[in-house]
Scaffold this active site. Sequence first.
Site, PDB file in Angstrom:
ATOM      1  N   GLU A 252      -8.668  -0.396  13.856  1.00  0.00           N
ATOM      2  CA  GLU A 252      -9.279  -1.301  13.101  1.00  0.00           C
ATOM      3  C   GLU A 252      -9.304  -2.903  13.453  1.00  0.00           C
ATOM      4  OE1 GLU A 252      -8.033  -0.739   8.886  1.00  0.00           O
ATOM      5  OE2 GLU A 252      -5.923  -1.337   9.633  1.00  0.00           O
TER       6      GLU A 252
ATOM      7  N   GLU B 133       5.481  -5.273   5.526  1.00  0.00           N
ATOM      8  CA  GLU B 133       5.767  -6.421   5.891  1.00  0.00           C
ATOM      9  C   GLU B 133       5.655  -7.526   4.695  1.00  0.00           C
ATOM     10  OE1 GLU B 133       2.975  -8.418   8.164  1.00  0.00           O
ATOM     11  OE2 GLU B 133       3.959 -10.053   8.763  1.00  0.00           O
TER      12      GLU B 133
ATOM     13  N   GLY C 131       0.777  -1.148   0.049  1.00  0.00           N
ATOM     14  CA  GLY C 131      -0.038   0.024   0.033  1.00  0.00           C
ATOM     15  C   GLY C 131       0.782   1.260   0.151  1.00  0.00           C
TER      16      GLY C 131
ATOM     17  N   ARG D 145     -21.882   8.408  17.751  1.00  0.00           N
ATOM     18  CA  ARG D 145     -21.477   8.604  16.243  1.00  0.00           C
ATOM     19  C   ARG D 145     -20.219   7.774  16.181  1.00  0.00           C
ATOM     20  NH1 ARG D 145     -26.161   9.487  16.497  1.00  0.00           N
ATOM     21  NH2 ARG D 145     -27.322  11.461  15.625  1.00  0.00           N
TER      22      ARG D 145
ATOM     23  N   ILE E 251       2.452   3.008   7.673  1.00  0.00           N
ATOM     24  CA  ILE E 251       1.571   3.871   8.543  1.00  0.00           C
ATOM     25  C   ILE E 251       1.295   3.417   9.784  1.00  0.00           C
ATOM     26  CG2 ILE E 251       0.793   5.460   6.768  1.00  0.00           C
ATOM     27  CD1 ILE E 251      -1.979   4.131   7.643  1.00  0.00           C
ATOM     28  N   ASP E 252       1.189   2.051   9.879  1.00  0.00           N
ATOM     29  CA  ASP E 252       0.991   1.074  11.169  1.00  0.00           C
ATOM     30  C   ASP E 252       2.295   1.032  12.073  1.00  0.00           C
ATOM     31  OD1 ASP E 252      -1.316   0.726   9.795  1.00  0.00           O
ATOM     32  OD2 ASP E 252      -1.454  -1.189   9.885  1.00  0.00           O
TER      33      ASP E 252
HETATM   34  O1  F6P Z   1      -0.795  -2.103   6.204  1.00  0.00           O
HETATM   35  C1  F6P Z   1      -1.136  -0.742   6.453  1.00  0.00           C
HETATM   36  C2  F6P Z   1      -2.710  -0.582   6.195  1.00  0.00           C
HETATM   37  O2  F6P Z   1      -3.062   0.958   6.248  1.00  0.00           O
HETATM   38  C3  F6P Z   1      -3.729  -1.169   7.156  1.00  0.00           C
HETATM   39  O3  F6P Z   1      -3.718  -0.552   8.315  1.00  0.00           O
HETATM   40  C4  F6P Z   1      -4.830  -1.590   6.776  1.00  0.00           C
HETATM   41  O4  F6P Z   1      -5.726  -2.639   7.049  1.00  0.00           O
HETATM   42  C5  F6P Z   1      -4.366  -1.729   5.157  1.00  0.00           C
HETATM   43  O5  F6P Z   1      -3.260  -1.202   4.848  1.00  0.00           O
HETATM   44  C6  F6P Z   1      -5.399  -1.284   4.135  1.00  0.00           C
HETATM   45  O6  F6P Z   1      -5.079  -1.516   2.963  1.00  0.00           O
HETATM   46  P1  F6P Z   1      -5.589  -1.643   1.470  1.00  0.00           P
HETATM   47  O7  F6P Z   1      -6.855  -1.010   1.779  1.00  0.00           O
HETATM   48  O8  F6P Z   1      -4.990  -0.693   0.636  1.00  0.00           O
HETATM   49  O9  F6P Z   1      -5.458  -3.112   1.005  1.00  0.00           O
END
Ligand code: F6P
Length: 385
Positions: A241, A122, A19, A285, A145-146
Amino acid sequence: MPKPRAKSPRRIAILTGGGDCPGLNAVIRAVVKTAENDFGWEVYGVRDGFEGFLVAGDRGISRLDRADIAGILPLGGTILGASNRCNLFAVERKGRVTDESHRVPAAMRRLGLSALILVGGEGTHKAAAQLADLRVPVVGVPKTIDNDLGGTEVTFGFDTAVGVATEAVDRLHSTAASHHRVMCVEVMGRHAGWIALHSGIAGGADVILLPEIPYDPDRIVKRIASRVRHGRRFSIVVVAEGAKRGGGAPVFRKGSGNDPIHDRLGGVAAVVSQEIEERTGISVRATVLGHVQRGGSPSPADRVLATRFGVGAVHAVAEGRFGRMVALRGGEITTVPIASAVATLKTVDPAGSVVAAARALGISFAAADGGDDPHFASRRRHGAP
Ligand code: F6P
């Protein structure tokens, strides 16, 4: 694509995998400038992550020169394009899965590329470790970003994401206070809750839910009810998330069938909001920040870190430190074996000092294992909200 001549400058390539992430362009710029300025090398860019190696006639790989990198430092995304998490070792086409990894050394031989800089998280580094095993000269650059990649104190992109999330929490505060509501904001963080933890502390959240500390809805409700008793008619919950209920599983989006490699998380804020609303009767909300955290201009800190990583990666290539990833350790740029960086994810330590600092402020993690809020009981005795 010109064939390398005997006396032509050394050529290296760069690829941005997985990503996108704020700061990728700063790495690309630093790599091109350092390669040219310090060594007189040429840099080639692989388009769309590993997919660039699957394009016929090497059309997915092309020279990057000064004009390509002009003005890209503050830009989000990646000028090279990101892949939809393409795994070269298991490429799926028309229902068949094949190992296409041999294409990397083959393309590198054809184009005279003597090293490959892989910028990614990763997944990209797992592929990098496999390529290194195949004797492909690779150097990794940690991106996510994680902030969950091992081997480095921090990854670029994290600071920007925390900034975006914190601004959102700040904005939610004023509307929560006006309407006497609970605002539940879902931030990214698949396996690690670093963004939730840092933005929750920076934004003054009342409850933070992390993948590393399974939550008990009763404890969320208790924290909110306590605030109400003390005259605080609004509360802020920041949830990663990947957070899950004690004994439960993370919340995934309903499968679209288009994304077989990467299950999509999402929806935990809605689940938590419903639980709070049903149990307290307070209006709740849910806000999902999603890819807003990944897009846009990198923060100054991420630009600096990404630049230092890019410079470090070219120097690692010059010194032949292959199979290694650049990393920040003790504030300095160094390299670590790629295999060690992906061996364990860097997750939040529930007993660590950042969580302890949050707890000292009365922030609840609503821990299902009962280990939550050591200071909270005594604070309540002293009348704190
Ligand atoms: O790995 C980073 C991250 O931002 C995660 O927090 C998230 O679950 C994932 O990428 C979502 O990535 P995409 O929607 O691009 O598959």
